[in-house]
Each structure stands twice: as C-alpha cells, then as structure tokens.
Design a protein around this motif. Structure first.
Motif, short mmCIF file in Angstrom:
data_model
loop_
_atom_site.label_atom_id
_atom_site.label_comp_id
_atom_site.label_asym_id
_atom_site.label_seq_id
_atom_site.Cartn_x
_atom_site.Cartn_y
_atom_site.Cartn_z
N GLY A 129 0.85 -1.18 0.00
CA GLY A 129 0.00 0.00 0.00
C GLY A 129 0.88 1.22 0.00
N SER A 130 0.56 2.19 -0.87
CA SER A 130 1.40 3.38 -0.95
C SER A 130 0.52 4.62 -0.89
CB SER A 130 2.18 3.36 -2.26
OG SER A 130 2.83 4.60 -2.46
N SER A 131 0.96 5.61 -0.12
CA SER A 131 0.19 6.85 -0.02
C SER A 131 0.22 7.63 -1.33
CB SER A 131 0.73 7.73 1.11
OG SER A 131 2.07 8.10 0.84
N LYS A 165 -7.19 6.61 -4.06
CA LYS A 165 -7.95 5.91 -3.02
C LYS A 165 -8.49 4.57 -3.48
CE LYS A 165 -9.32 9.77 -0.18
NZ LYS A 165 -8.57 10.84 -0.85
N ARG A 182 -5.25 1.85 -3.57
CA ARG A 182 -4.23 2.04 -2.55
C ARG A 182 -3.28 0.86 -2.43
NH1 ARG A 182 -5.09 6.62 0.86
NH2 ARG A 182 -4.28 7.92 -0.78
N TYR A 183 -3.82 -0.34 -2.66
CA TYR A 183 -3.02 -1.54 -2.47
C TYR A 183 -2.83 -2.27 -3.79
CZ TYR A 183 -3.42 -1.06 2.55
OH TYR A 183 -3.30 -0.60 3.83
N PHE A 202 1.28 12.69 -3.81
CA PHE A 202 0.02 13.44 -3.96
C PHE A 202 -0.43 13.68 -5.39
CE2 PHE A 202 2.34 15.43 -0.29
CZ PHE A 202 1.75 14.64 0.67
N ALA A 235 -8.28 15.29 -9.58
CA ALA A 235 -8.10 14.02 -8.88
C ALA A 235 -8.17 12.84 -9.85
CB ALA A 235 -9.19 13.86 -7.83
#
Lengths: 453, 976
Positions: free
Chosen positions: B574-576, B580, B583-584, B628, B652
């Motif tokens: 999982g990475s920030s 969304k 995520r994984y 981000f 986004a």
C-alpha cells in the motif's frame, strides 16, 4: 512453555498484518485537497476570490492565462480595427491579419483561462449549495452571496467565450466524464443561460451591501452585464431597460475627468472593475506601452482609431510611440507597465448611456445620452442621433481599448464591411468567430469546429 | 633410503593464511597416510611431528579448498588456502535472506569484495559498471561525487524513476535527490555515495521477477542489495589501506587558436557577402592566444585512507571502520571530501536469541563548480571564450571580464563562484532474532535512514551571474528521514527429500521530507558569502512532504532432492502515492528450476558439475512518482484583493496506481571442469503497462491534463556471463571473466503517435526506444560550394523542423565487460575492459560552440571545414547555410559506443617470511590505473555522458559536461 511458544508465534504472525489503511492517507502541506477546499468562511471566501482571480487572469502559479489583465481587452482590439500588431508574437500577428489558426497560443490562453475560472466557480457553487451555510463562520445570507458571486463569474466568463467563439458548451458541473465529452449548445441556449443566470444573481444580490465594491459583483454589475449581453444578442428593448435601471437606480455617476475613470479606483463611474496591485499585477500597460517606458509594445493604436477622435476630444488617451518606425501611437489609458497596478474596468456607467441611446435610436433620449459623454469629452453636442453609425462612432472613441470594438462590429453586421478594408486579402466572413482550439477537437469527440477553419 | 632415515622424527612448522591474507585458525593439518595431525592456532600457526612414512601434508578447513603439499626437505611450510568457490555450496544474498546458489531460481548478478577493492571509485554504483550483466551504468558527469544513472535490464518508465531500488543491509534506501538547485549531471542518482565501497562485502543485483517480487511495488527497476562486512570469529584483524593518485580528463575539446578563430569568423562573413573584420573589430590584439580549456583543467590529486578492525568470538563479533577521501576534480575549483564510519555488531545471547546492529555514517563535502548544461559554467565559459581574449588585465594582472556581454571568465567562475554541498547520512539497522522452535525464527528489524543536505551557492559580483545583483546568494537545507519497522518469520526445514524454506513479513514505512531555502542579493563584500551579508532577502520558502508505505509479503521455496526447485512470492503493498481506489497492489512471482546435472542420466557426464535450467514469471511495480499526484488539489498561491485566493491546481484521479511490469525470464547455468568454467546465460522479456502518464484533457474540464496510467514499454534481452580459469599451472594462474548483454527497448504504445520532444534533440515516439533522437538528416557538404546538404523529407524546397526524422537513440544495443586476472606467487595483475555498443550521443556542445555566426570560441573540429572548391569534408563552409547549427541534425548525432580500459591493477603480496619478521599479518602494495584508454568514434570529448543527469527521456546528450577522469593510484594495504 510450549503454550508460550505458540502464543508467541501467533501473536507475531498477527502483528504482520496489523497495519491500518488510515496511515496511508498522507496530506500535502502546500496543496488543499478537493474535499477540504471549503471548510469554513475563510476557505469559501478564498475560493470566491479564486473566481475573480481567473477573470483577471494574473493567477500566480498558473501563468499565461491573462484575461482582463490583457487578452480579453487586446485580443478583440487587434482582431478589429482598434489595435494593430507592433510586437513579435506570431499569435498576435495571426489575429492582426484575421488569419487565426486553431493552435493559436493566445486564443488558447483565453479559452483555457475562462474555462478554468468556470471550473473554479462551479466548484464553489457545488460545494456551497449543499450546506455551505452550516460551515463555521457562514450564514444563509453569506452563503447566498458567495454562490451568487460565483454564478456571476460563471455567466460573465461564458459570455467572454461566447462572443469570441460563438455557441459554446454550457459548463455547469465539475464532473470530468461529462466535461470531457460535452457538446456545444445553440446561440439561443447560451444567451438564455447567461441572461437568466444574471437575472437571478441580480435578485440574490439585491439586498447585499457588497464589501470591496467595485471589485466584486453586485446587483448592478449583473444588470449592467445583462444589458451588454442583451445588446449583443439583439434584444434592444431589454438592453435599454436594464441600462436605464442601472443609470437611474444604481447610484453611479459620470466622472467629470475621463482619465480619472481609469487612474482612480474610487471613481464612481465604475460599476465593476478588477483589483490590481504589485502582488496581483495587471499586464495591460506592459503589453500596450513602448519599451521606452518599460512595456513590450505588442499592440499599437490603429490609425482608424486615431482618426476617429474628433479634434479636442479629451478621451484621446494616446501618445506617439517612441521608436515606432511606422509612427504609430500607443494607448495611455493604462499607465503602469512596471508594477501593473492599472485596475481594468469591467463595466462602467458610460456604456449604459450608450446602450440606452442605441435602444432609443432616433429619439431625443439617444442624443441626450450621447451628449452626456460628449460634454464630458469637451466636444460639441449632437443635435440628433438617428443612425447606428453615430452610436458606433461614439462607442469607438468612448470605449476605446476596453475590449468592445470587435463585438460592436460583429453585432451590428458591420464587421465584413470594415475588416475587408483593413485586411483585403486575408479577411473572410467566417473570421468573425475564432477557431475552437485544436486541443479541444483532438480530445473531445463531441466538439465541432467553427465554419471556415 | 637416507632421506627416509633423515626424515624420521622431524617437525615441520608454518603458517596457514586465507586468500585474503588473514591467518586461519582451526585448520586441520594431517600427515597423509598416518594418524598424525594438528590444528592451527589463533595466529594460523602449526607445528607437527612427522612420523615415519609421512611424505605430504593435507590442510583442510570448512569453506576452503583442501590442499596437499609435499614435505620434501622443508622444515617450514607457509600455505595460503583458497576459498572454496564451488558452485555447489555458493550462497547468494536475496531479499530477506540468503539461499544456496544451486537452489536459487532467480536471475542475479553479483560483485564480490575481491572485485570491489580493486576499484578506486568514489561511489558504489560505479562498481556495477561493466561487471554485472544487464546493468547499464553511466556516470552522468565526471565531477567528483557526480551523478550516476543505473538501469537494470533497460528502461521501463517514461515519467517515473528508472533507478533500481537500493537496499543496504536490509534498509530500503530513500530515492530521489534533495538538491534544490541545478547542477546538470553533476549530482543526483548516487544514493550509495555515503557508503565506502571498501566496507562492502558483496553487491547483488536482482534482475528477474523471482528475485525482485519480494520488493513488490518498488521492484520493477530491479533491486541492488548491498551487504557490508561483518566481524568473523577469530583474532582481531586490523587493516590499514592508503592510496594516493593523480587524475586528468579522459579527453577534452581542443579550442582553435586565436588566428584560426579569426579566420573562421571572417570566412563566415565572406561567405555571407560581408566584408571581413579587422582584428581590432574582432576584439583581438593580434598576439594574445590563450587556451582557456588548458587553464581550467588540471592534474588532480586524490587520496584515500581507511582503517578497519574486525573480529570477535563465537558470541560477539564486530566490524569497525573509518575512512577519509580527498578528491580534487579534474576541473579547477571542484573538490570533494568524504568521511565515513561504520559499526557492525552481532551478539548471540543464547541458542535462541541473537541481536545486532549495522550503522553507517558519512559526511560528504562536495564543492561543485557551476557546470554541466550551463554556458556560464566553467567548461562552458572556457570553451565559449575565444583564444583571442586575454584572461587578465594587462596592467593589474587581475582576472578580467572577457567577451563583453557574456562576461564570464572561466577561471574566475571556477575560483570564486561557490556551489558547496554538504551531505550527511545515517543508515542504521537494528535487529533481534529469536528461534521459536527448530527451523522457525522470528526476526524484527528497525531501520532508520536519514539524509541531510545543505547547499551554499554564492555568485560574487565579479561573476556574470552575480554582477547585476551585486552578488547573489542561495542557501538551502533539506532533510529526508525514513523509518522502517519490519517483522519477519522465517521457516527452514528438511523432511527427507523435501526442503522447504519460507519467509513472511510485514513492513511499515514512513518518510518525511523537509526543505527550505533563502535567497538574497546585494552583498557587502565579495568575500562575505552567506545571506547574513545580503542587503535584500529576495525569496525564501519551506515545505514538507510525507510518504508512507505498508506491505505484507511471503515467499516459499521448495526443493526436491536438490533437483527440482520451485518458488513462489507474493507481496501486497500500500502506498500513499496511489489513488484511493487503488491504494493496495498485489505483486507476485513464480519460478522453477531443474538441476539436470543431478539426474542419473548425467552420471557419465563428469565434466559438468552443475547444470541448471531456471525460469520465472511475475509482476512487479513502480511507485516512484511524486507524492500526492492522485489528489485533486487546490493551491493557495492565487490572490485577489491582496487576500488569499484558492485556485484549482490538479484534478483528482482516485484510480491512479503503480506502473506494472510483467517479467519473463529463462536461464541456463553451467559449471564445468571442476568449476574451472562457469556459464550463466539467460533471456528476459519485460513488458511495462499502466505507465504513469499525464493524459491531456480538453480545457472544458478546467484542466490541461490528469495524471493517469496508460501506455506500454517493452524491454527484452539476452545476458551471458562466463568465468573461466584459463591456466592454472604451478604458481601461475590466469582467470578470465566476461559478461555481455544484448538489449532492446521499445515504446509500444502511447496516447499519441506523434513525437513528443524532450531535451535538446530527443523525443518520445511509439514504436521507437525511449531516448530516440529526432533530427534532420545531414547528408554532407557540396564539394563545389561548401554548402551543407540536408534531406528534404517533405520536398517543400526548404529545410525546416518539419524535415526531422527519427534517427539514432541513446539506448545501448550491447554492453558488457571482461576481466583478465593473472597471478604468480604474490604478484597479481587485473585488466578490466568495459564497453557499450550501439548507443548514440547528441553533441550539443559542438552544435552550440561551433556556430560560426556566434562570437563564441570554437573547437578544432572546424579545422576540417570546407575552404575551397573541391574540398571533400564533413564540415560545411562557415556561414553558407544558417540552418547548419540552428536545426538539430545528424551531424551532431554521434556514435557513442566505446570500450574503456576501466581498470588495471598490479599488486604484490609480500611473502609471510618477510611479514613474520615485521610482525605483520599481510602487506599488499598496488598500483591501479582507472580509465587509462578509451576506444571510441565519438565526435566529442567523452561519450560516457548525460548532461540532463538522471533523465528518462533525454539521456545521451552532451552539453558542456564535466568529462570523466583517468586516474593512476599507488597504494598499500597493511594487515595487523
């Protein structure tokens, strides 16, 4: 002991998977996320200011989208017989000879800047319409005011796009999928959308004592803009009625000294104008002034405009451009190329007089309205105003270098006649509309090009 | 016989050393065919009584080859035991553990300590160059501590990083540069620069999915595992290593002399129909002829000192080291000092519990110069200033402004402009492991990786950059800290024919990056270089970025009778950085191997000691994009009414995810003739999809692009590694190793089919490799007129940018290296060549400087220019055609293939008879030559270049780049 061993194994194994997804929600410290852009009154206000910032276009961090800071005034000027090209931009040269290509960088900037402003406005409208009044520091009245301001900007930017490119898509959402494939509306739909929005904005702002006037929208700005839109659409009587309302009830006054309208932000003639300061500079003077006084002199005053001034007309804010081999003049309406503090006029009372005059062509009211402006300019009054040409002449000089001439020629059907003299070989009737930027045609399957491109 | 009689009851004594020169305690010494025996003491010494009939001694020790020595008439026998590199017992380091090479089903390339210690390189990445198949290493710039690009099995990404993942003693290193100012290729990409190569035990490059999948979303570019030295049980061994050397540029441009320069300038005018200018008009006094290139290049001095100590007992072991390196660059003003320290400790507390730590510390003071892709840099100013210009004021002798308007005096920039970087690093790991039951261990690792960088830039009023601002200063500070917590469970058990080993674990990683800078101008005095002395502070900011990463992983290996091998790996990351909705990511690999040499049908084939076929397939990822980029974002940078205003800055994409690389690998490993000849060869294919790519949007969306996943890149290739002992006769031994890799890179698809320009002359185009050049084809010079001829693709009668074609690229077709090592008694000679083939370089240096229309200096290339009708040459007449230098064309695309004598080392190990007297364990004296010869057809100075540093899309471009150094060093290594 054996039990202890197995407890160790199991608890260790479990610890391997004891991670939380919450930990992956890192937040940027410089960006504001979509979800959190409006969380209280200050955020809402900042987003509303963002809308205005895009109308001016000097948005820090998002360069090259000057709207009222430059292109919205100079681009129609150089497309028409008002300004000529005196600099080096190929994109401006294309406009000067009315041979604009769909990859024109400057028209691209205006298109993109206006649409980014519309996106900003739609975000404000969307977020505040669903419970904005409940956010900290907000009230129902304030929420309605912010929404109305955003709707005003959205309507105004739609109009800027419409009068340059013709019927455009109506952008009322922020949904990516919808906006990626949106199709153009009809002229009637666009005009009806803009005028009905402005009517609702005027109602919503009727009881608001707008702070920071004249730098923000007001009911009078909405009515005045609606008068302009109706005039452009050929609805003379509505235009005249709206202008009359603004003149009688708006509390604005014709500034005795013409040059003061532009140099003094306290002038009561401005119905709405944009804020400028060294931190949010407006580039008009830079683009219009010769290098001797610190500008890049991309645009010169045309000889047509120069000759349109009657002798003694104090509105002739022009001066010879030092070093111009063709002996042209430059506009002195905007005076600060260095720090960019010229506050551009969005709409002012003189235009309302001109609209009311045009709506009442042939009547004594028309002559009276024009003579208000002529008297201020120090030139003789007209006995009667019976012809649209008189109105056009007066508008040419009164509203010079404020971004009107091109649209006046288009809406009165004079554009072919005038421009085929200016550019006899390159002018075509279809040049009255700019080409839709190539980017849109490439990426949006439902976008269509204007005729002639 | 009298000999036998004489031999009765005599004793023989001696010392046994390992091949690293250290004494070996515990070696079993037997008198063959008798029952007599002895064991060496802690100093490796033995004494044995030879019974009757004893004619030879046998020496044996675990991990070493057993040796027999005839006693003859000797009473003293010193012997060196060779490590047993037998393929069967060789161990390879893999992610989260080690495995027997024989049972390993992945593809790796490794470099051992013996190879590393011969290379006097600054940064560990350079060790991989030419020694590891499938790994393309380029030093982007010759500046000390300069940037290095490492590409494992080609380049898979267009917008994300292509650097491998570096793991040092289990610590995953943070990637990315903290530099806030530009240095061209001089900095960046050398994450391992804080590690002294001499502290490294081994480097393993993991290449295929079977070996990399355990690193999941960060593994697509390959993984480099660095293992540092640890203490071994036994007497403390102290090593002192010192060397000193001198370096100069491998190659350089030669400027035209003043007279030649004047001639070119005037020919250019004549050819354009203009009257020639007088010397005075050209700014020449008629006598001055100054070679700026010679003035800014020098013979640099490089020194390195290292002291290390290692040892321990069966409970506690340690390795400590400290080093200091002082390296001058071959260009004036460039210098680097590096200090490193290392503490590696292991303690066995009980049968079950073991813990330890690895701590590496470093400080690097790097005084860069303004250079690389910079016309105001030292090399730029040196080349661009014509030889006609005197560097100093004739009366005062002071350095003066040369070339009015340009104003940069190369010597002054080198000496006075500051680009001082100080990097401090800490890489620390602490572990504890506990044996729960036999075969099952739990281990927990806590790691901390911390880097800080400060940059002090100062351009005094005497330089072109600093002049208008009355001195220009910039100070930046950055810090990157990563903490990693990693529990693992390891299982190893053999049940009859079945052997199972498995590892399962989890990772929680958090990283924070803090940066700030301040900029000022108007300095009181030229020598006061910090912002404290600036009259005005013109800019400043600070920022913070966080990144977190969480994973679970498991790998299981199975071996049946050591013959049939299978392995499976799964990792969930999982990475920030991801959206969304994504995520994984799940990453995995499966692999299998067959040791066919163990089969009964191979029984008769004795010359093959090991024969293995292996294959793997798996999926790995690349998450190295900015933080981000998936979020919809608003910036607070706008303003209205002089109050904060928000503006939309990014749209986004909650579906944004990693790039995904599916790798297929198949290989054959052979070890023959008692391991005298080993062959390792393989084929791979890597297909990368979901490239992180900014997709253009219609402006009606309010945005110009959205970060998204699309497109495909493919890499495939063949790798061959051969090692052979060519000759092993008596004391003479000749060993040869070679590796060669063939590779092909292609962008399979992108949203556009049109070339997208990048760098100077590079472009991204589907169907072509990343690093493709996009240029007009230059056909040569018309001998009659001297005019250049270009190919007019669209036949419109004009040569324009529309005539550009896709010619040449910066991806190598073939690369490799070969080493010949000779040893005779204590003398050894190693000769190592490295080569790259089928790669092109765009020489923007020549295109820029040699434009005859400019008043800049020119290079010797123009000596071959067309001068009169009939001249057959490649260099057009100056000034005849204006497009010669203004349009990117194939005249400046040059074959950048090269073969380089990367290293020659001659060493002498003093015999123990001498050492014993001096009470020393070992003494080795050596001389090395680095980059002594380069064979290339490149039209510029040095073909090993990347002016844009670690660029993805514009590699293989030269523009005023710091050339590599060739170096000769002399050193001594003393063991106590």
């Amino acid at each position: 002991m054996k039990l202890l061993k197995y407890i160790t194994i199991v608890s260790f194994a479990l610890s391997l998977f004891a991670c939380s997804e919450e930990d992956l929600n890192e937040q940027s410290v410089t960006d504001i996320s979509d979800e959190t852009v409006i969380q209280n009154r200050e955020n809402a206000e900042a987003a509303v200011y963002g809308c205005y910032a895009y109308m001016v276009g000097s948005v820090s961090g998002d360069a090259t989208q000057d709207l009222y800071s430059n292109w919205v005034i100079t681009m129609p000027g150089v497309l028409s017989d008002e300004l000529t090209h005196s600099g080096s931009f190929p994109s401006v040269n294309e406009m000067d000879i009315n041979n604009v290509f769909s990859n024109n960088a400057s028209s691209d900037d205006v298109w993109r800047g206006a649409l980014t402003g519309i996106y900003t406005a739609n975000t404000v409208i969307g977020l505040l319409s669903s419970g904005g009044e409940n956010l900290p520091g907000m009230s129902v009245a304030l929420n309605n005011q912010f929404i109305a301001e955003a709707r005003f900007v959205r309507a105004a930017l739609h109009f800027e796009l419409y009068r340059l490119w013709g019927a455009i898509p109506l952008i009322q959402t922020t949904d990516l999928a919808t906006l990626s494939t949106i199709a153009r509306s009809t002229d009637a739909e666009v005009i009806s959308f803009i005028t009905s929005e402005l009517a609702e904005v005027a109602t919503a702002l009727a009881s608001v004592d707008m702070p920071d006037a004249p730098f923000r929208a007001s009911q009078w700005a909405a009515k005045a803009l609606s008068a302009r839109v109706n005039l452009f659409a050929g609805n003379l009587s509505q235009a005249g009625a709206l202008a009359d309302d603004v003149i009688r009830n708006g509390g604005f006054a014709i500034e005795p000294n013409y040059a003061n309208v532009f140099s003094s932000t306290s002038s009561n003639e401005a119905i709405m104008r944009f804020y400028a300061s060294p931190n949010a500079s407006v580039n008009l003077a830079f683009w219009l002034s010769p290098s001797a006084i610190g500008g890049r002199y991309e645009f010169a005053i045309s000889f047509e405009l120069l000759n349109a001034y009657e002798s003694g007309d104090t509105r002739a804010l022009v001066a010879p451009a030092q070093g111009d081999p063709l002996g042209r003049y430059y506009s002195t309406k905007y005076t600060d190329p260095a720090t960019g503090t010229d506050s551009p006029i969005f709409i002012r009372l003189a235009e309302m007089y001109l609209i009311r005059a045009e709506a009442n062509l042939g009547s004594p009211q028309a002559a009276a309205d024009l003579n208000v402006l002529r008297a201020r300019a120090g030139i003789d009054p007209l006995a009667a105003v019976n012809s649209i040409d008189q109105i056009l002449q007066e508008r040419f000089v009164e509203l010079a270098v404020e971004g009107h001439r091109w649209f006046d020629l288009k809406r009165t059907g004079k554009v072919n006649e005038v421009m085929s003299i200016i550019n006899p070989t390159s002018w075509q009737a279809t040049d009255a509309l700019l080409p839709i930027p190539q980017n849109e045609l490439d990426l949006n399957p439902n976008m269509t090009q204007n005729p002639g491109y | 016989m009298s000999v036998t009689a004489w031999a009765q009851d005599r004793t023989v004594s001696g010392t046994v050393n390992g091949d690293d020169g250290a004494p070996l305690p515990g070696v079993t010494v037997l008198v063959v065919n008798t029952s007599a025996g002895a064991v060496t003491d802690i100093n490796g010494k033995f004494k044995i009584l030879i019974p009757e009939g004893g004619t030879s001694l046998s020496f044996s020790f675990v991990g070493y080859k057993t040796q027999q020595v005839e006693i003859g008439s000797q009473s003293s026998i010193d012997i060196t035991l060779e490590t047993d590199a037998k393929a069967l017992e060789e161990v390879v380091v893999v992610g989260y553990g080690t495995t027997l090479k024989k049972e390993f089903t992945g593809a790796t390339a490794s470099v051992g300590q013996a190879q590393i210690e011969k290379l006097p390189v600054t940064s560990t990445e350079q060790v991989l160059q030419g020694l590891t198949s499938g790994v393309f290493v380029t030093s982007n710039s010759g500046a000390p501590g300069g940037g290095i690009s490492v590409r494992v099995r080609g380049q898979s990404s267009i917008n994300a990083s292509n650097s491998p993942l570096y793991v040092v003693d289990g610590v995953v290193m943070a990637s990315g540069s903290l530099n806030q100012a530009g240095y061209g290729g001089q900095s960046g990409g050398n994450l391992l620069s804080g590690i002294n190569p001499q502290d490294i035990e081994s480097i393993e490059v993991l290449k295929d999915a079977a070996s990399t999948a355990i690193y999941g979303a960060r593994a697509a570019n390959g993984v480099v595992l660095v293992t540092t030295k640890r203490g071994k049980a036994g007497k403390t061994q102290i090593n002192l290593d010192m060397w000193t050397g001198t370096a100069s540029a491998v190659a350089n441009y030669e400027p035209l002399t003043a007279q030649e320069w004047v001639d070119v300038r005037n020919e250019q005018r004549t050819n354009r129909g203009l009257a020639p200018l007088t010397n005075a008009q050209l700014g020449w006094d008629g006598t001055n002829n100054f070679n700026y290139t010679d003035a800014v290049f020098r013979d640099a001095i490089i020194n390195q000192y290292q002291l290390s100590a290692g040892g321990g007992d069966n409970k506690f072991s340690y390795y400590l080291s400290g080093s200091y390196r002082d390296e001058e660059g071959v260009m004036l003003g460039s210098e680097m000092q590096r200090y490193t320290g290392r503490v590696n400790l292991d303690y066995t507390a009980s049968d079950r519990l073991k813990f330890g730590t690895s701590i590496g510390l470093s400080r690097e003071d790097n005084n860069f110069i303004e250079n690389d892709n910079n016309i105001y840099g030292v090399m730029g100013a040196a080349l661009l200033t014509p030889s006609t210009q005197a560097p100093r004021n004739a009366e005062t002798g002071e350095l003066r402004d040369v070339l009015p308007g340009f104003g940069s005096n190369a010597i002054r920039i080198a000496e006075q402009a500051k680009r001082d970087n100080v990097t401090r690093k800490l890489i620390a790991n602490t572990y504890a492991s506990y044996k729960i039951i036999e075969g099952l261990d739990a281990k927990i690792d806590f790691s901390y990786d911390w880097t800080s960088l400060t940059e002090n830039h100062y351009d005094p009023v005497t330089t072109a950059r600093g002049r208008s601002a009355n001195g220009l200063g910039l100070f930046t500070s950055g810090e990157l800290a990563t903490s990693i917590l990693e529990p693992t469970l390891r299982f190893n058990k053999t049940f009859g024919d079945h052997k199972i080993s498995a590892v399962a674990g989890a990772t929680v990683q958090n990283r924070a990056q803090l940066t700030s800078f301040v900029e000022g101008q108007g300095f009181a005095r030229p020598n006061l270089e910090y912002i404290a002395s600036a009259a005005t502070i013109t800019d400043g900011s600070s920022n913070r970025t966080d990144y977190s990463f969480q994973s679970q992983f498991i790998r299981a290996n199975y071996s049946f009778q050591g013959k049939y091998l299978a392995s499976a790996t799964f990792r969930r990351d999982g990475s920030s950085r991801f959206g969304k909705n994504n995520r994984y990511g799940n990453f995995w690999a499966v692999s299998a191997g067959w040791n066919f040499s163990e089969e009964s049908f191979m029984d008769g084939v004795d010359f093959i000691t090991l024969g293995k076929i292996r294959g793997s397939y798996g999926v790995t990822g690349n998450d190295r994009i900015g933080n981000f980029t998936y979020t919809g974002a608003w910036a607070g940078s706008a303003n209205y009414l002089d109050r904060p205003a928000a503006r939309p800055s990014r749209i986004a994409n909650n579906d944004l995810k990693w790039e995904e690389t599916a790798s297929f690998d198949i290989g054959l490993e052979l070890s023959m003739f008692n391991d005298r000849l080993t062959l390792n060869t393989g084929y791979y294919s890597r297909v990368t999809t979901d490239l992180l790519y900014p997709q253009n949007l219609p402006y009606t969306t309010g945005f110009t692009s959205v970060q998204t996943n699309l497109g495909e890149v493919k890499n495939n290739g063949v790798e061959i590694d051969i090692t052979g002992v060519v000759m092993d006769r008596g004391d003479f031994r000749w060993k040869a190793t070679a590796n060669i890799s063939f590779q092909k890179n292609e962008i399979v698809s992108l949203p556009t089919t049109e070339p997208v320009g990048s760098g100077f002359a590079s472009a991204i185009v589907p169907g072509y490799p990343i690093g493709q050049f996009w240029v007009v084809e230059y056909l040569g010079v018309d001998p009659a007129t001297g005019a250049s001829i270009f190919k007019d693709i669209n036949n419109d009668g004009a040569i324009t940018a529309a005539d550009r074609q896709l010619i040449g690229d910066a991806q190598p077709d073939m690369l490799g290296g070969f080493t010949n090592s000779f040893s005779y008694k204590g003398i050894s000679l190693d000769i190592f060549f490295q080569f790259v083939e089928g790669v092109d370089v765009y020489n923007n240096t020549l295109q820029f400087t040699n434009n005859p229309g400019s008043g800049f200096g020119k290079t010797s290339e123009l000596r071959d220019r067309w001068k009169q009708p009939g001249d057959i040459t490649h260099i057009p007449a100056p000034g005849r055609e204006s497009v010669d230098y203004s349009l990117d064309n194939t005249r400046f695309v040059s074959d950048g293939s090269y073969m380089r004598l990367r290293n020659v080392t001659l060493a002498y190990q003093l015999p123990s008879s001498l050492l014993d007297k001096a009470k020393l364990r070992s003494v080795r004296v050596y001389a090395t030559g680095q980059n002594l010869l380069t064979f290339t057809g490149y039209n510029g100075a040095d073909p090993e270049v990347s002016t844009f540093g670690e660029t993805n899309t514009a590699q293989g471009t030269e523009f005023l780049t710091f050339p590599q150094a060739k170096m000769i060093t002399f050193g001594i290594n003393i063991g106590l």
